[in-house]
Design an enzyme around this catalytic site. Structure first.
Site, PDB file in Angstrom:
ATOM      1  N   GLY A   1      24.259  25.015  56.374  1.00 33.66           N
ATOM      2  CA  GLY A   1      24.091  23.767  55.640  1.00 33.66           C
ATOM      3  C   GLY A   1      22.964  22.952  56.247  1.00 33.66           C
ATOM      4  O   GLY A   1      22.087  22.460  55.545  1.00 33.66           O
TER       5      GLY A   1
ATOM      6  N   MET B   1      21.048  21.926  60.492  1.00 29.17           N
ATOM      7  CA  MET B   1      21.006  22.199  61.938  1.00 29.17           C
ATOM      8  C   MET B   1      20.573  20.938  62.667  1.00 29.17           C
ATOM      9  O   MET B   1      19.577  20.313  62.315  1.00 29.17           O
ATOM     10  CB  MET B   1      20.031  23.351  62.215  1.00 29.17           C
ATOM     11  CG  MET B   1      19.824  23.655  63.689  1.00 29.17           C
ATOM     12  SD  MET B   1      21.356  24.290  64.459  1.00 29.17           S
ATOM     13  CE  MET B   1      21.031  23.848  66.170  1.00 29.17           C
ATOM     14  N   GLU B   2      21.327  20.629  63.715  1.00 25.92           N
ATOM     15  CA  GLU B   2      21.207  19.341  64.391  1.00 25.92           C
ATOM     16  C   GLU B   2      20.094  19.286  65.424  1.00 25.92           C
ATOM     17  O   GLU B   2      20.299  18.759  66.525  1.00 25.92           O
ATOM     18  CB  GLU B   2      22.550  19.023  65.062  1.00 25.92           C
ATOM     19  CG  GLU B   2      22.963  19.977  66.208  1.00 25.92           C
ATOM     20  CD  GLU B   2      23.803  21.178  65.783  1.00 25.92           C
ATOM     21  OE1 GLU B   2      23.732  21.547  64.596  1.00 25.92           O
ATOM     22  OE2 GLU B   2      24.514  21.740  66.634  1.00 25.92           O
TER      23      GLU B   2
ATOM     24  N   HIS C   1      27.483  14.490  59.780  1.00 27.65           N
ATOM     25  CA  HIS C   1      27.863  15.560  60.708  1.00 27.65           C
ATOM     26  C   HIS C   1      26.722  15.837  61.689  1.00 27.65           C
ATOM     27  O   HIS C   1      26.920  15.853  62.913  1.00 27.65           O
ATOM     28  CB  HIS C   1      28.206  16.810  59.883  1.00 27.65           C
ATOM     29  CG  HIS C   1      28.493  18.047  60.674  1.00 27.65           C
ATOM     30  ND1 HIS C   1      29.743  18.621  60.720  1.00 27.65           N
ATOM     31  CD2 HIS C   1      27.702  18.843  61.433  1.00 27.65           C
ATOM     32  CE1 HIS C   1      29.698  19.700  61.470  1.00 27.65           C
ATOM     33  NE2 HIS C   1      28.466  19.861  61.919  1.00 27.65           N
ATOM     34  N   GLU C   2      25.529  16.060  61.134  1.00 27.13           N
ATOM     35  CA  GLU C   2      24.398  16.405  62.014  1.00 27.13           C
ATOM     36  C   GLU C   2      24.088  15.246  62.951  1.00 27.13           C
ATOM     37  O   GLU C   2      23.743  15.448  64.110  1.00 27.13           O
ATOM     38  CB  GLU C   2      23.167  16.777  61.190  1.00 27.13           C
ATOM     39  CG  GLU C   2      23.380  17.924  60.196  1.00 27.13           C
ATOM     40  CD  GLU C   2      24.043  19.163  60.791  1.00 27.13           C
ATOM     41  OE1 GLU C   2      23.802  19.450  61.978  1.00 27.13           O
ATOM     42  OE2 GLU C   2      24.813  19.821  60.062  1.00 27.13           O
TER      43      GLU C   2
ATOM     44  N   HIS D   1      26.177  15.077  65.981  1.00 27.47           N
ATOM     45  CA  HIS D   1      25.763  16.054  66.997  1.00 27.47           C
ATOM     46  C   HIS D   1      24.706  15.501  67.941  1.00 27.47           C
ATOM     47  O   HIS D   1      24.498  16.054  69.025  1.00 27.47           O
ATOM     48  CB  HIS D   1      25.151  17.289  66.325  1.00 27.47           C
ATOM     49  CG  HIS D   1      26.136  18.309  65.858  1.00 27.47           C
ATOM     50  ND1 HIS D   1      27.163  18.769  66.627  1.00 27.47           N
ATOM     51  CD2 HIS D   1      26.201  19.009  64.688  1.00 27.47           C
ATOM     52  CE1 HIS D   1      27.829  19.701  65.952  1.00 27.47           C
ATOM     53  NE2 HIS D   1      27.280  19.855  64.772  1.00 27.47           N
TER      54      HIS D   1
END
Ligand SMILES: [Zn+2]
Length: 832
Positions: free
Chosen positions: A256, A258-259, A290-291, A294
């Site tokens: 989905g 990437m952090e 979400h990212e 992180h």
């Protein structure tokens, strides 16, 4: 290539301290390769010792260590030996690297809309050495200075703020210490939208052909970004540490998002070209949040070794939902979690590949990747919610703050994290973590009611623990009941035994529908009573609590997979309740799951057409009443487009006639219609190509591939199989789309010959397809011929000892679903 082992990583971390990386990338060498010049400065605690640097190059031009030239051909298995280290060292490696087309490494894609090329780095989990020479393990962090040379018209963004210092040359600001897998560069004729919040420069970037949706969605994405920053600043008490914050929507992205610190990459389907449902916007908002979480948990503090990767994901999964509920308009984020994320996680838990959330020994980097699944995300997040119920929210947050502060710019372990929570809460977590984190599988929760004269006389919560994986998991959850839409009973309980009296329910009217775990606070198989199951078609549409409805749907899906609920009973509830559903996540997920999983997997082939017709009728019913342009209307139209057998309607929609409001010029919607036409043999290759000509984009090309593979004719299947399994330079996305269409067939005969071929041809693709990409191909391409012969071939293949870890893992999961389908068909197949 050898995968780094834990023992090697420990040894190298004890020996080395990396001081800095300087990386120069020359992206102006054509479409195949790029130049990579790396200078690593590092200290060695035992001068004279030997080690190696990780390097996966097309060719290595020169290597020097402390000024002395080394043999550039000495690389073996992606490792360049370094001998006789000094106390302070400088390693310089000049190499030529290959662009990737499987989403791992420095991926390069051509946009068919304008023939322009785009590059992005995705170095998770062990792809960093294919971009620059490095000590590739998460606990050897260092600051980076990156310089990029790129074609004149390109834009460059990366972890540090980018400055164009001269035509075609970009300097990225020195970063804070980063783990090797977080380094990224995105370069190409990207178009951008900029903003600023609380002193943080913000950027959104996408392919030039996506300028319109980027600009249309920018305000919404920035809004969620800003709210998330404010929320996390308040919650963690630590300022965002990585300077600018860029979010880049990139092509053919496997995950989905990437952090990468300061430069998050997202799959660019998130920039919805056509109409988007509310839950699609929620999903994107959730990914944004979400990212960002992180940046603190994962980036600022990184796990020491890959076996604690789950903690990053469980934490981010939990935090993003919490942030959406408390700081954005998406107050129903936990409902979405129940019907999307937990359905995914429960699927992982049903598979023989299930594993404890934590403590799974990952002896090397690649094997760690196999445990990175719905357990890590959804179950881990549910376990954190139970942890909070166990220790208290204030204590949990105090522990998180202490952990993030203590380990800033360094690494942590599960023991460090739990230790911080224990210290903050004064609670010993030994028994709790053994039961919840270190033991696989889940309990079954049900409620046993006895009534007298329509009133609950006694109520008991029953917890059944898997006999083969004993654990004593405490659960905090609630039980609620409804009759004709009125909540007549609700009680919150903590169960620590196999039976727990629910005294709070005594004396309440007996509900028509009883839902254990109604607020979805815990992780368990929810078993609905027979009387509740029987009442659902009439009662579920009346239940006003969307969270409880999501729990019911999740339990029904679980029940179909476990052969305790027949697919027909499931579709009965769909027919009665789905058209009246008001929660966007439940609405779109239940229809999609019914169309793409319940019917093709669990309904016998001979009755699938009837089942699809029932779904299409539900779609038409809702389409007739839903407000134009609403999520309901869109979900209904998509269901009709995918499931209807009304040729005249499908042809009209494909040609842009009589479309529901809001779907004019929606290329993605048209492809749903064309896919249906193709699957029914109502268009041919030329027809598919004519629709591609109307949508000559990356997404259009992928959809055209799926439609061609869906055509029910032997020539099309042969072509699609060759394209899928041959070395044709197909990208990760192209392979998945070919696979998605391939097994469509009016009967098994058309595709039966390909069942045995799957078990030889697809595992062999490990020769040229990366593990991350191939794991998806293995799953999607698994034969949809639900027969004992397929199961036999699958079992024999799993006995082979030459499967790569990702191939094996995906095969185990696909095989488990095949067996679920066979069991359900055996149990309910004769039912009408
Ligand atoms: Zn994540």
């Amino acid at each position: 290539m050898r995968s780094l082992t834990l023992a090697e990583a420990r040894e190298r971390a004890a020996l080395l301290t990396v001081t800095s990386y300087a990386v120069e990338l020359d992206l102006d060498q054509g479409a195949e390769v790029f130049g990579s010049l790396t200078t690593v400065r590092f200290a060695c605690s035992a001068p004279g010792a030997d080690t190696w640097v990780d390097l996966k190059a097309r060719s290595v031009e020169t290597v020097s260590l402390n000024g002395a030239d080394l043999d550039p051909t000495a690389v073996v298995d992606g490792r360049l030996p370094l001998t006789g280290l000094a106390a302070e060292n400088e390693l310089v490696v000049a190499a030529t690297m290959a662009y990737s087309h499987d989403g791992q490494g420095l991926h390069r894609a051509t946009d068919p809309a304008d023939q322009r090329d785009y590059v992005y780095g995705h170095l998770f989990l062990d792809a960093a050495p294919s971009v620059y020479a490095c000590f590739d393990q998460p606990d050897l962090k260092a600051p980076y200075d990156v310089v990029v040379r790129a074609p004149l018209e390109w834009t460059v963004v990366g972890n540090g703020a980018a400055t164009r210092t001269e035509a075609g040359t970009w300097h990225l600001a020195t970063t804070k210490p980063l783990a090797t897998y977080f380094v990224t560069v995105c370069a190409g004729p990207y178009v951008s939208v900029h903003d600023e919040h609380d002193g943080i420069p913000l950027g959104l970037h996408a392919r030039a052909s996506l300028r319109e949706p980027l600009e249309r969605h920018a305000a919404e994405i920035f809004d969620v970004t800003k709210r998330s920053f404010d929320y996390f600043h308040g919650l963690f008490g630590i300022r965002y540490p990585f300077g600018e914050y860029h979010q880049v929507f990139v092509p053919e992205f496997n995950a989905g998002a990437m952090e990468n610190p300061g430069c998050v990459t997202f799959r660019d389907q998130y920039l919805y070209r056509g109409s988007a449902t509310r839950d699609e916007l929620l999903t994107r908002a959730n990914t944004v949040s979400h990212e960002m979480s992180h940046m603190w948990f994962g980036d600022l503090v990184t796990m020491k070794w890959w076996d604690d990767l789950w903690l990053n994901e469980s934490f981010a999964e939990y935090m993003s939902h919490r942030c959406l509920v408390e700081a954005t308009e998406y107050a129903d984020a936990w409902v979405d979690s129940s019907i999307v994320r937990k359905v995914w996680g429960y699927g992982a838990e049903r598979s023989p590949s299930t594993h404890p959330v934590a403590g799974v020994e990952a002896l090397d980097a690649q094997s760690a990747l196999q445990n990175f699944d719905g357990i890590s995300y959804a179950k881990g997040a549910a376990a954190l919610r139970q942890l909070i119920a166990h220790v208290g929210d204030d204590q949990f947050i105090a522990g998180v703050r202490a952990y993030l502060t203590d380990k800033s710019y360094a690494n942590g372990t599960l023991a460090d994290f739990l230790g911080a929570i224990e210290a903050a809460s004064g609670t010993d977590l030994g028994a709790w973590s053994r039961a919840w984190l270190l033991t696989a599988d889940r309990d079954t929760l049900s409620v046993r009611l006895e009534e007298q004269g329509g009133v609950i006389h006694s109520a008991v919560a029953v917890r059944e623990t898997p006999a083969d994986r004993p654990a004593d998991r405490p659960h905090t959850f609630d039980v609620a009941g409804w009759t004709d839409g009125v909540e007549v009973a609700r009680v919150t309980t903590t169960v620590t035994a196999s039976e727990t009296a629910l005294d709070g329910l005594q004396g309440a009217p007996e509900p028509a529908v009883v839902v254990p775990n109604a607020s979805d606070l815990t992780w368990a198989r929810v078993q609905l009573s027979d009387s509740t199951l029987a009442a659902l078609p009439g009662q579920l549409p009346l239940v006003p609590d969307q969270q409880a409805r999501a729990v019911v749907w999740s339990a029904l899906i679980d029940g179909v997979h476990g052969a305790t609920v027949s697919p027909d009973a499931f579709l009965d509830v769909v027919e009665a309740a789905w058209p009246k559903e008001t929660n966007s996540s439940i609405l779109t997920r239940v229809s999609a799951y019914s169309e793409h999983r319940i019917v093709p997997y669990f309904v016998p082939r001979a009755r699938q057409a009837d089942s699809l017709a029932r779904l299409a009728a539900s779609g038409r019913a809702l389409l007739g009443t839903a407000p134009a342009g609403s999520t309901e209307s869109l979900a209904a139209a998509r269901l009709v487009a995918g499931a209807s057998d009304d040729e005249a309607l499908l042809r009209a929609w494909a040609d842009g006639d009589s479309l529901p409001d809001g779907l004019q010029d929606d290329g993605d919607f048209r492809w749903i219609v064309v896919r249906n036409l193709a699957a029914r043999g109502l268009v041919d290759v030329a027809g598919v190509e004519s629709y591609r000509a109307k949508d000559d984009t990356l997404q259009g090309g992928l959809n055209a591939l799926m439609c061609r593979a869906s055509l029910p004719d032997p020539e099309a299947k042969d072509w699609a199989w060759q394209q899928l399994t041959g070395r044709h330079g197909r990208s990760n996305y192209e392979m998945v789309h070919l696979a998605r269409g391939f097994w469509n067939a009016p009967d098994d005969a058309l595709v039966a010959d390909y069942v045995p071929r799957y078990f030889t041809d697809v595992p062999a693709m490990a020769e040229w397809v990366g593990e991350d990409a191939l794991s998806r191909v293995v799953l999607v391409a698994f034969p949809k011929v639900f027969a004992d012969e397929t199961a036999g071939l699958s079992a024999r293949t799993l006995e082979r000892d030459d499967l790569t870890p990702a191939v094996r893992r995906s095969l185990v999961d696909a095989d488990a679903e095949l067996r679920e389908a066979l069991a359900s068909r055996a149990t309910f197949g004769a039912a009408v």
